[in-house]
Design a protein around this motif. Structure first.
Motif, PDB file in Angstrom:
ATOM      1  N   LEU A  57      89.493  66.547  42.399  1.00 21.10           N
ATOM      2  CA  LEU A  57      88.637  66.905  41.262  1.00 21.10           C
ATOM      3  C   LEU A  57      87.390  67.665  41.693  1.00 21.10           C
ATOM      4  N   GLY A  58      87.114  67.680  42.980  1.00 23.77           N
ATOM      5  CA  GLY A  58      86.022  68.493  43.497  1.00 23.77           C
ATOM      6  C   GLY A  58      84.624  68.004  43.203  1.00 23.77           C
ATOM      7  N   LYS A  59      84.455  66.718  42.930  1.00 24.58           N
ATOM      8  CA  LYS A  59      83.122  66.203  42.617  1.00 24.58           C
ATOM      9  C   LYS A  59      82.195  66.390  43.809  1.00 24.58           C
ATOM     10  N   LYS A  60      81.009  66.960  43.537  1.00 27.64           N
ATOM     11  CA  LYS A  60      80.068  67.276  44.607  1.00 27.64           C
ATOM     12  C   LYS A  60      79.193  66.076  44.938  1.00 27.64           C
ATOM     13  N   SER A  61      78.466  66.186  46.053  1.00 26.23           N
ATOM     14  CA  SER A  61      77.598  65.093  46.493  1.00 26.23           C
ATOM     15  C   SER A  61      76.447  64.844  45.528  1.00 26.23           C
ATOM     16  N   ASP A  62      76.103  65.848  44.699  1.00 22.59           N
ATOM     17  CA  ASP A  62      75.042  65.657  43.710  1.00 22.59           C
ATOM     18  C   ASP A  62      75.576  65.104  42.388  1.00 22.59           C
ATOM     19  N   GLY A  63      76.882  64.798  42.349  1.00 30.16           N
ATOM     20  CA  GLY A  63      77.469  64.181  41.169  1.00 30.16           C
ATOM     21  C   GLY A  63      78.008  65.148  40.131  1.00 30.16           C
ATOM     22  N   THR A 126      82.525  56.797  41.144  1.00 28.41           N
ATOM     23  CA  THR A 126      83.573  57.453  40.352  1.00 28.41           C
ATOM     24  C   THR A 126      83.870  58.856  40.875  1.00 28.41           C
ATOM     25  N   ALA A 127      85.135  59.250  40.723  1.00 25.60           N
ATOM     26  CA  ALA A 127      85.529  60.623  41.045  1.00 25.60           C
ATOM     27  C   ALA A 127      85.651  61.456  39.782  1.00 25.60           C
ATOM     28  N   GLU A 128      85.803  60.778  38.635  1.00 28.41           N
ATOM     29  CA  GLU A 128      86.164  61.450  37.394  1.00 28.41           C
ATOM     30  C   GLU A 128      85.009  61.637  36.416  1.00 28.41           C
ATOM     31  N   LEU A 129      83.878  60.969  36.659  1.00 28.72           N
ATOM     32  CA  LEU A 129      82.759  61.021  35.722  1.00 28.72           C
ATOM     33  C   LEU A 129      81.554  61.704  36.370  1.00 28.72           C
ATOM     34  N   PRO A 130      80.902  62.610  35.656  1.00 27.35           N
ATOM     35  CA  PRO A 130      79.787  63.354  36.246  1.00 27.35           C
ATOM     36  C   PRO A 130      78.469  62.590  36.192  1.00 27.35           C
ATOM     37  N   CYS A 177      80.608  52.150  38.497  1.00 30.75           N
ATOM     38  CA  CYS A 177      81.850  52.910  38.387  1.00 30.75           C
ATOM     39  C   CYS A 177      82.017  53.212  36.900  1.00 30.75           C
ATOM     40  N   ALA A 178      83.209  53.217  36.379  1.00 38.24           N
ATOM     41  CA  ALA A 178      83.381  53.521  34.958  1.00 38.24           C
ATOM     42  C   ALA A 178      82.918  52.366  34.074  1.00 38.24           C
ATOM     43  N   PHE A 179      83.329  51.128  34.452  1.00 36.82           N
ATOM     44  CA  PHE A 179      83.019  49.960  33.622  1.00 36.82           C
ATOM     45  C   PHE A 179      82.308  48.837  34.370  1.00 36.82           C
TER      46      PHE A 179
END
Length: 265
Positions: A57-63, A126-130, A177-179
């Motif tokens: 997903l390419g999430k960066k270190s800054d979120g 999380t990997a999926e949430l900004p 995380c998400a929840f």
């Protein structure tokens, strides 16, 4: 059910809708469904425990999530965001809980109301949430991890060391995380051990459950914590052996110097 199975089911459902609409002659309308299905299958494969590739997903270190990721994986990213927000609104669970002084664990902080007080330093699992604008003013550390999967022991260690530095500055720490049920709980367990609040991660899990009853770590989280604990114990043993060796050398040198002085006199 793990994320790979859940997303695979979603992909199959979308594929079925595509086939149904195409057979009815609605070709243009069916195209978004086949695209969303392919994206979901790709995520399902990448999130499988045997592959476990959150970097997809390419999430960066800054979120932040790059534009190419939003364009390619948009159907998945917006689905999980909508699902997460809906579940949070329906649930009566608080967005976060303080598990010990200055340490909070909870779900995705999408607004200031879902953020603990005191401008906490944030560990995002999380990997999926900004990272949202609501928390852009907070110190931030990211270990991208798929939902229902576990951070690697080395990632847990990096997050713990970062959190310890923040706590040394008397800064509150919020791990999410998400929840606030799995990924973030695993990291929080390790932090409580490192802080000396709990003797081991199992005791830490019980401490967290007292404050946040809905936590639900799975076998992957526990395996990762067990490996982290073994590495931590191994590192301590090596450090202690190193200290003993240094002390032995110093004592040996001191004794030798005394013998030399005695021989001179």
């Amino acid at each position: 059910m793990g994320i790979s199975k859940l997303i695979a089911l979603k992909a199959t459902l979308l594929l079925s809708v595509f086939v149904y609409l195409k057979n009815l002659g609605f070709t243009l309308i069916s195209i978004p469904f086949i695209y969303a299905s392919l994206v979901s299958y790709l995520v399902s494969i990448a999130s499988h425990p045997g592959i476990n590739l959150p970097l997809l997903l390419g999430k960066k270190s800054d979120g932040s999530l790059p534009l190419w990721s939003i364009l390619i994986f948009g159907p998945f990213l917006y689905f999980v965001r909508l699902f997460g927000l809906t579940r949070r609104l329906v649930s009566k669970e608080p967005p976060y809980n303080e598990v010990c002084e200055g340490v909070y664990v909870g779900g995705w902080p999408y607004s200031l109301k879902t953020l603990p007080p005191g401008e906490p330093a944030i560990i995002d699992c999380t990997a999926e949430l900004p990272r949202t604008l609501a928390v852009s003013h907070c110190s931030y550390f990211c270990i991208p991890t798929w939902d229902t999967r576990a951070p690697q022991p080395s990632e847990i260690e990096s997050a713990v060391k970062w959190a310890l530095r923040k706590r040394a500055l008397n800064k509150p720490v919020f791990i999410h995380c998400a929840f606030g049920h799995g990924r973030s709980v695993a990291v929080t367990c390790a932090l409580l051990v490192a802080l000396g609040v709990a003797e081991d991660w199992k005791s830490a899990e019980n401490i967290i459950r007292e404050q946040r009853p809905c936590i639900n770590m799975n076998s992957l989280h526990r395996k990762s914590l067990e490996e982290w604990s073994m590495h931590r114990m191994s590192s301590k043993s090596k450090n202690e052996e190193g200290s003993l060796n240094v002390s032995g050398v110093l004592l040996s040198d001191s004794s030798q110097q005394k013998r030399v002085r005695a021989a001179k006199y």
